[in-house]
Write a protein that holds these residues in place. Structure first.
Motif, PDB file in Angstrom:
ATOM      1  N   PRO A 101     -27.742  62.647  63.072  1.00  0.00           N
ATOM      2  CA  PRO A 101     -26.734  63.679  63.364  1.00  0.00           C
ATOM      3  C   PRO A 101     -25.568  63.142  64.190  1.00  0.00           C
ATOM      4  N   TRP A 102     -25.864  62.282  65.165  1.00  0.00           N
ATOM      5  CA  TRP A 102     -24.811  61.700  66.010  1.00  0.00           C
ATOM      6  C   TRP A 102     -23.856  60.857  65.181  1.00  0.00           C
ATOM      7  N   ASP A 103     -24.407  60.003  64.292  1.00  0.00           N
ATOM      8  CA  ASP A 103     -23.561  59.174  63.431  1.00  0.00           C
ATOM      9  C   ASP A 103     -22.693  60.041  62.524  1.00  0.00           C
ATOM     10  N   PHE A 104     -23.257  61.129  62.017  1.00  0.00           N
ATOM     11  CA  PHE A 104     -22.493  62.051  61.165  1.00  0.00           C
ATOM     12  C   PHE A 104     -21.322  62.645  61.947  1.00  0.00           C
ATOM     13  N   LEU A 105     -21.584  63.074  63.181  1.00  0.00           N
ATOM     14  CA  LEU A 105     -20.526  63.659  63.994  1.00  0.00           C
ATOM     15  C   LEU A 105     -19.434  62.640  64.312  1.00  0.00           C
ATOM     16  N   VAL A 106     -19.825  61.403  64.583  1.00  0.00           N
ATOM     17  CA  VAL A 106     -18.833  60.352  64.846  1.00  0.00           C
ATOM     18  C   VAL A 106     -17.897  60.203  63.650  1.00  0.00           C
ATOM     19  N   ARG A 107     -18.469  60.191  62.443  1.00  0.00           N
ATOM     20  CA  ARG A 107     -17.652  60.016  61.239  1.00  0.00           C
ATOM     21  C   ARG A 107     -16.734  61.207  61.007  1.00  0.00           C
ATOM     22  N   LYS A 108     -17.230  62.405  61.223  1.00  0.00           N
ATOM     23  CA  LYS A 108     -16.476  63.597  60.860  1.00  0.00           C
ATOM     24  C   LYS A 108     -15.463  64.015  61.924  1.00  0.00           C
ATOM     25  N   LEU A 109     -15.744  63.724  63.183  1.00  0.00           N
ATOM     26  CA  LEU A 109     -14.879  64.224  64.252  1.00  0.00           C
ATOM     27  C   LEU A 109     -13.816  63.219  64.684  1.00  0.00           C
ATOM     28  N   GLY A 110     -14.056  61.936  64.452  1.00  0.00           N
ATOM     29  CA  GLY A 110     -13.035  60.942  64.752  1.00  0.00           C
ATOM     30  C   GLY A 110     -12.567  61.003  66.191  1.00  0.00           C
ATOM     31  N   ASP A 111     -11.238  61.166  66.368  1.00  0.00           N
ATOM     32  CA  ASP A 111     -10.670  61.159  67.721  1.00  0.00           C
ATOM     33  C   ASP A 111     -10.451  62.571  68.267  1.00  0.00           C
ATOM     34  N   THR A 112     -11.139  63.568  67.706  1.00  0.00           N
ATOM     35  CA  THR A 112     -11.052  64.932  68.233  1.00  0.00           C
ATOM     36  C   THR A 112     -11.461  64.954  69.701  1.00  0.00           C
ATOM     37  N   PRO A 113     -10.656  65.526  70.596  1.00  0.00           N
ATOM     38  CA  PRO A 113     -11.056  65.596  72.017  1.00  0.00           C
ATOM     39  C   PRO A 113     -12.398  66.301  72.183  1.00  0.00           C
ATOM     40  N   LEU A 114     -13.293  65.676  72.927  1.00  0.00           N
ATOM     41  CA  LEU A 114     -14.655  66.175  73.074  1.00  0.00           C
ATOM     42  C   LEU A 114     -15.036  66.229  74.546  1.00  0.00           C
ATOM     43  N   VAL A 115     -15.495  67.392  74.996  1.00  0.00           N
ATOM     44  CA  VAL A 115     -16.028  67.536  76.348  1.00  0.00           C
ATOM     45  C   VAL A 115     -17.547  67.550  76.254  1.00  0.00           C
ATOM     46  N   VAL A 116     -18.201  66.642  76.963  1.00  0.00           N
ATOM     47  CA  VAL A 116     -19.656  66.546  76.937  1.00  0.00           C
ATOM     48  C   VAL A 116     -20.196  66.779  78.344  1.00  0.00           C
ATOM     49  N   THR A 117     -21.519  66.898  78.441  1.00  0.00           N
ATOM     50  CA  THR A 117     -22.101  67.297  79.717  1.00  0.00           C
ATOM     51  C   THR A 117     -22.982  66.221  80.341  1.00  0.00           C
ATOM     52  N   SER A 118     -22.698  64.961  80.017  1.00  0.00           N
ATOM     53  CA  SER A 118     -23.325  63.870  80.758  1.00  0.00           C
ATOM     54  C   SER A 118     -22.458  62.624  80.632  1.00  0.00           C
ATOM     55  N   GLU A 119     -22.512  61.775  81.646  1.00  0.00           N
ATOM     56  CA  GLU A 119     -21.748  60.536  81.648  1.00  0.00           C
ATOM     57  C   GLU A 119     -22.160  59.636  80.483  1.00  0.00           C
ATOM     58  N   ARG A 120     -23.457  59.602  80.188  1.00  0.00           N
ATOM     59  CA  ARG A 120     -23.941  58.718  79.127  1.00  0.00           C
ATOM     60  C   ARG A 120     -23.414  59.171  77.767  1.00  0.00           C
ATOM     61  N   GLU A 121     -23.413  60.481  77.496  1.00  0.00           N
ATOM     62  CA  GLU A 121     -22.866  60.974  76.238  1.00  0.00           C
ATOM     63  C   GLU A 121     -21.407  60.552  76.088  1.00  0.00           C
ATOM     64  N   ALA A 122     -20.650  60.681  77.165  1.00  0.00           N
ATOM     65  CA  ALA A 122     -19.230  60.328  77.114  1.00  0.00           C
ATOM     66  C   ALA A 122     -19.041  58.843  76.840  1.00  0.00           C
ATOM     67  N   ARG A 131     -12.873  60.102  71.623  1.00  0.00           N
ATOM     68  CA  ARG A 131     -12.305  60.509  72.921  1.00  0.00           C
ATOM     69  C   ARG A 131     -13.233  61.526  73.550  1.00  0.00           C
ATOM     70  N   ALA A 132     -13.606  61.337  74.801  1.00  0.00           N
ATOM     71  CA  ALA A 132     -14.531  62.262  75.464  1.00  0.00           C
ATOM     72  C   ALA A 132     -14.351  62.213  76.968  1.00  0.00           C
ATOM     73  N   ARG A 133     -14.622  63.322  77.617  1.00  0.00           N
ATOM     74  CA  ARG A 133     -14.672  63.424  79.070  1.00  0.00           C
ATOM     75  C   ARG A 133     -15.951  64.171  79.439  1.00  0.00           C
ATOM     76  N   PRO A 134     -16.656  63.713  80.488  1.00  0.00           N
ATOM     77  CA  PRO A 134     -17.871  64.412  80.913  1.00  0.00           C
ATOM     78  C   PRO A 134     -17.569  65.471  81.975  1.00  0.00           C
TER      79      PRO A 134
END
Length: 324
Positions: A101-122, A131-134
């Protein structure tokens, strides 16, 4: 901040709508009120979260135009991109790094700004070219302030299913069923309804229940046990934040995504430890301490704090940009 549209599965509560609107006065919410509660239909995610994401994204595509769109989950975000929705941002990832699922999201979302809830995810997402900010996750559920044990049988609550350590929970249940001390254990993981009753102790497994009933059951408890495995993705935050709102002392396993919550009332135990006696002691936490835990939640982990942190993180990624 301009004309912003929020796309989400489920229904945004009046409390949440009011809080988000404090920072985004022109907020337009596109929601799917009857989304599959577990993400599954007929045992399949494609018929659950997949179909629901397409449905809510289509609603957004057919709605009045907006300057920018923020999806409150990655799967509706993917669907929004498929429908050609521009100036998109996403809050939440909920996928284990480098899984399918993670690889699929990487392919489909590209450089879409993403806010995540952990430093490791970012860091993992950025390393993959995104692009991501935790931010630290927060929420407001309306949890009532819990009460100390005060002579009654201590009631311990275990809730949720995401990345729970089944072996640790099994050992904990066995220790309660040893009937050595009086304790009531409530497990809200959708595996009930069933119960076990001994001479001193009792275990109750709840069926799947709506969030309001889940929060009510949690608030009636004296302490919370949260055995979450480390998988590299965020997990357990909703239950922990709801527990803090209720002022509940909570025992957690070492987990990177829960590290920011460590502090008053939040204790840590090794996954192979024996937490029963410790939880019984925690059940006696005074009302003053419970109120202090609740104040810390309100300041740092409420929906007000979270919404502010999310919008600030999106601003750091130049989203939504200038009004056209």
């Amino acid at each position: 901040m301009g004309d912003i549209r929020m796309v989400m599965l489920g229904r945004l509560s009046d409390r949440s709508r009011q809080e988000w609107s404090r920072r985004v006065p022109d907020l337009d919410v596109i929601e799917l009120a009857h989304a599959a509660p577990s993400g599954l239909r007929l045992g399949r995610r494609a018929l659950g979260i997949g179909a629901d994401s397409m449905a809510v994204a289509l609603k957004a595509r057919l709605a009045r135009p907006a300057h920018a769109t923020v999806a409150m989950s990655p799967w509706p975000g993917v669907a929004c991109r498929m429908f050609g929705i521009k100036n998109l941002a996403i809050v939440g990832l909920y996928a284990q790094p480098h899984s399918k699922p993670w690889d699929f999201l990487v392919r489909k979302l590209g450089d879409t700004p993403l806010v995540v809830t952990s430093e490791r995810e970012a860091s993992d997402w950025v390393a993959a070219g995104g692009r991501a900010r935790p931010v630290v996750w927060g929420g407001t559920f309306g949890s009532a302030l819990s009460k100390p044990k005060s002579g009654s049988v201590p009631r311990v609550f275990v809730g949720g299913t995401s990345d729970r350590d089944g072996r640790a929970l099994g050992r904990f249940v066995e220790s309660v069923m040893g009937d050595r001390v009086a304790v009531e254990l409530v497990i809200a993981n959708g595996s009930g309804p069933r119960q076990w009753v001994g001479r001193r102790s009792r275990v109750e497994w709840l069926p799947y229940i709506p969030q309001s009933q889940f929060i009510a059951a949690l608030s009636r408890s004296h302490a919370v046990y949260l055995p979450v495995r480390e998988t590299g993705r965020s997990a357990g935050q909703m239950v922990l934040v709801a527990s803090m709102e209720a002022g509940l002392p909570t025992l957690i396993h070492p987990n990177e995504s829960l590290q920011p919550y460590h502090g008053e009332g939040i204790e840590c135990v090794d996954a192979v430890g024996h937490p029963l006696d410790r939880l019984i002691r925690m059940a006696d936490t005074t009302e003053d301490v419970r109120r202090s835990i609740r104040k810390r939640w309100e300041r740092d982990f409420s929906l007000r704090a979270f919404s502010s942190n999310v919008l600030d993180a999106l601003g750091q990624m130049d989203w939504p940009g200038s009004i056209r």
